[in-house]
Design a protein around this motif. Structure first.
Motif, PDB file in Angstrom:
ATOM      1  N   PHE A 105     -25.623  32.836 -14.037  1.00 41.95           N
ATOM      2  CA  PHE A 105     -26.736  33.772 -14.154  1.00 41.95           C
ATOM      3  C   PHE A 105     -27.275  34.155 -12.781  1.00 41.95           C
ATOM      4  CE2 PHE A 105     -30.558  35.772 -15.654  1.00 41.95           C
ATOM      5  CZ  PHE A 105     -30.224  36.195 -16.936  1.00 41.95           C
ATOM      6  N   ASP A 106     -27.221  33.218 -11.825  1.00 43.42           N
ATOM      7  CA  ASP A 106     -27.641  33.559 -10.464  1.00 43.42           C
ATOM      8  C   ASP A 106     -26.779  34.672  -9.894  1.00 43.42           C
ATOM      9  OD1 ASP A 106     -29.680  31.735 -10.417  1.00 43.42           O
ATOM     10  OD2 ASP A 106     -28.516  30.160  -9.433  1.00 43.42           O
ATOM     11  N   LYS A 107     -25.484  34.663 -10.256  1.00 44.26           N
ATOM     12  CA  LYS A 107     -24.539  35.646  -9.719  1.00 44.26           C
ATOM     13  C   LYS A 107     -24.612  36.986 -10.452  1.00 44.26           C
ATOM     14  CE  LYS A 107     -19.670  36.061  -8.399  1.00 44.26           C
ATOM     15  NZ  LYS A 107     -18.339  35.401  -8.361  1.00 44.26           N
ATOM     16  N   TYR A 108     -24.688  36.940 -11.777  1.00 42.08           N
ATOM     17  CA  TYR A 108     -24.615  38.175 -12.563  1.00 42.08           C
ATOM     18  C   TYR A 108     -25.923  38.534 -13.280  1.00 42.08           C
ATOM     19  CZ  TYR A 108     -19.617  37.277 -11.969  1.00 42.08           C
ATOM     20  OH  TYR A 108     -18.368  37.040 -11.441  1.00 42.08           O
ATOM     21  N   GLY A 109     -26.963  37.743 -13.046  1.00 40.69           N
ATOM     22  CA  GLY A 109     -28.220  37.914 -13.771  1.00 40.69           C
ATOM     23  C   GLY A 109     -28.820  39.315 -13.767  1.00 40.69           C
ATOM     24  N   PRO A 110     -28.967  39.940 -12.582  1.00 34.89           N
ATOM     25  CA  PRO A 110     -29.592  41.269 -12.553  1.00 34.89           C
ATOM     26  C   PRO A 110     -28.882  42.291 -13.441  1.00 34.89           C
ATOM     27  CG  PRO A 110     -29.510  40.354 -10.349  1.00 34.89           C
ATOM     28  CD  PRO A 110     -28.717  39.421 -11.222  1.00 34.89           C
ATOM     29  N   TRP A 111     -27.535  42.344 -13.356  1.00 38.90           N
ATOM     30  CA  TRP A 111     -26.796  43.313 -14.171  1.00 38.90           C
ATOM     31  C   TRP A 111     -26.797  42.924 -15.645  1.00 38.90           C
ATOM     32  CZ3 TRP A 111     -26.294  47.845 -12.341  1.00 38.90           C
ATOM     33  CH2 TRP A 111     -26.153  48.039 -10.958  1.00 38.90           C
ATOM     34  N   THR A 112     -26.840  41.618 -15.910  1.00 35.77           N
ATOM     35  CA  THR A 112     -26.929  41.163 -17.299  1.00 35.77           C
ATOM     36  C   THR A 112     -28.243  41.636 -17.913  1.00 35.77           C
ATOM     37  OG1 THR A 112     -25.642  39.179 -16.767  1.00 35.77           O
ATOM     38  CG2 THR A 112     -26.887  39.148 -18.821  1.00 35.77           C
ATOM     39  N   MET A 132     -35.552  31.079 -17.035  1.00 32.25           N
ATOM     40  CA  MET A 132     -34.991  29.726 -16.948  1.00 32.25           C
ATOM     41  C   MET A 132     -34.187  29.530 -15.674  1.00 32.25           C
ATOM     42  SD  MET A 132     -33.796  29.275 -20.926  1.00 32.25           S
ATOM     43  CE  MET A 132     -32.929  27.733 -20.659  1.00 32.25           C
ATOM     44  N   SER A 133     -33.514  30.591 -15.223  1.00 34.38           N
ATOM     45  CA  SER A 133     -32.687  30.490 -14.018  1.00 34.38           C
ATOM     46  C   SER A 133     -33.487  30.796 -12.749  1.00 34.38           C
ATOM     47  CB  SER A 133     -31.503  31.455 -14.105  1.00 34.38           C
ATOM     48  OG  SER A 133     -31.957  32.797 -14.029  1.00 34.38           O
ATOM     49  N   ASN A 134     -34.806  30.995 -12.924  1.00 33.08           N
ATOM     50  CA  ASN A 134     -35.672  31.336 -11.785  1.00 33.08           C
ATOM     51  C   ASN A 134     -35.170  32.567 -11.031  1.00 33.08           C
ATOM     52  OD1 ASN A 134     -37.877  29.263 -11.502  1.00 33.08           O
ATOM     53  ND2 ASN A 134     -36.101  27.914 -11.665  1.00 33.08           N
ATOM     54  N   MET A 135     -34.712  33.538 -11.798  1.00 32.07           N
ATOM     55  CA  MET A 135     -34.252  34.792 -11.207  1.00 32.07           C
ATOM     56  C   MET A 135     -35.380  35.418 -10.397  1.00 32.07           C
ATOM     57  SD  MET A 135     -32.837  38.123 -13.267  1.00 32.07           S
ATOM     58  CE  MET A 135     -32.563  39.694 -12.435  1.00 32.07           C
ATOM     59  N   ASN A 136     -35.029  35.974  -9.247  1.00 32.59           N
ATOM     60  CA  ASN A 136     -36.018  36.628  -8.393  1.00 32.59           C
ATOM     61  C   ASN A 136     -36.834  37.623  -9.211  1.00 32.59           C
ATOM     62  OD1 ASN A 136     -36.713  39.169  -6.620  1.00 32.59           O
ATOM     63  ND2 ASN A 136     -36.588  37.439  -5.223  1.00 32.59           N
ATOM     64  N   VAL A 137     -38.152  37.446  -9.209  1.00 30.92           N
ATOM     65  CA  VAL A 137     -39.007  38.247 -10.090  1.00 30.92           C
ATOM     66  C   VAL A 137     -38.954  39.734  -9.738  1.00 30.92           C
ATOM     67  CG1 VAL A 137     -41.117  37.972  -8.704  1.00 30.92           C
ATOM     68  CG2 VAL A 137     -41.287  38.320 -11.182  1.00 30.92           C
TER      69      VAL A 137
END
Length: 200
Positions: A105-112, A132-137
């Motif tokens: 998710f860190d790698k593909y999270g934004p496009w997901t 959950m993955s603490n993706m950059n807000v």
């Protein structure tokens, strides 16, 4: 439910649209296609504008997404590891599986996040794993806003162009949703099968 949704929108205008879309994000069974296409239709019979409806709907989507993102923050990797320590042998999940999913998710999270905004049910729920993955807000808000904006522009404009026939869009979106649900169920079944097979 449709009558309740359209009554609120007719009564409260932009604020009603914003409230309902935010609620739809938190409670996915509420059909966004009804809200958006009827909102588009309302631009032909009231003082509401297409840009105003799109803006209020997008704002509502972002508010709802932020709430689910914050819920996801409470379910971070550390807490999931505690769950695995206790129930991992039952669920057949290891800490390695959690970290692998987190790295993915860190790698593909934004496009997901972006593409899931076009998929019924997932368009709401995707905000939780993002938290959950603490993706950059900042990235989360950017891709959420872009995906949601495109979805809203399409449906609101369809509702405005079809006028009294706006419910036709809802019917076709219902078919689209059912197809997506079947595909999702098949994918889940395949993934479960592969997961169980690998564990065995």
């Amino acid at each position: 439910m449709e009558n309740w949704l359209t009554d609120i929108m007719s009564e409260f205008g932009y604020m009603g649209i914003m409230f309902l879309i935010a609620l739809e994000n938190i409670f996915p069974p509420i059909p966004s296609e009804v809200i958006l296409t009827f909102g588009g239709f309302m631009t032909t019979t009231s003082k509401l504008s297409v840009i105003g409806v799109i803006t209020s709907a997008t704002a509502g989507s972002v508010v709802g997404a932020i709430i689910l993102y914050m819920i996801g923050l409470q379910l971070d990797v550390a807490k999931l590891e505690k769950v695995v320590d206790r129930w991992g042998h039952v669920l057949r999940i290891t800490k390695k599986d959690i970290h692998k999913a987190d790295r993915w998710f860190d790698k593909y999270g934004p496009w997901t996040v972006f593409f899931c905004r076009f998929v019924p049910l997932l368009r709401s729920l995707i905000s939780i794993p993002a938290g959950m993955s603490n993706m950059n807000v900042g990235l989360f808000l950017l891709f959420t806003t872009l995906g949601t904006l495109i979805w809203n522009i399409v449906l609101v404009n369809l509702g405005a162009s079809l006028g009294n026939s706006w419910e036709v869009v809802v019917e076709y979106m219902g078919i689209y949703s059912k197809v997506i649900y079947v595909v999702l169920l098949l994918l889940v079944a395949i993934l479960l099968y592969l997961f169980i097979k690998r564990r065995r």
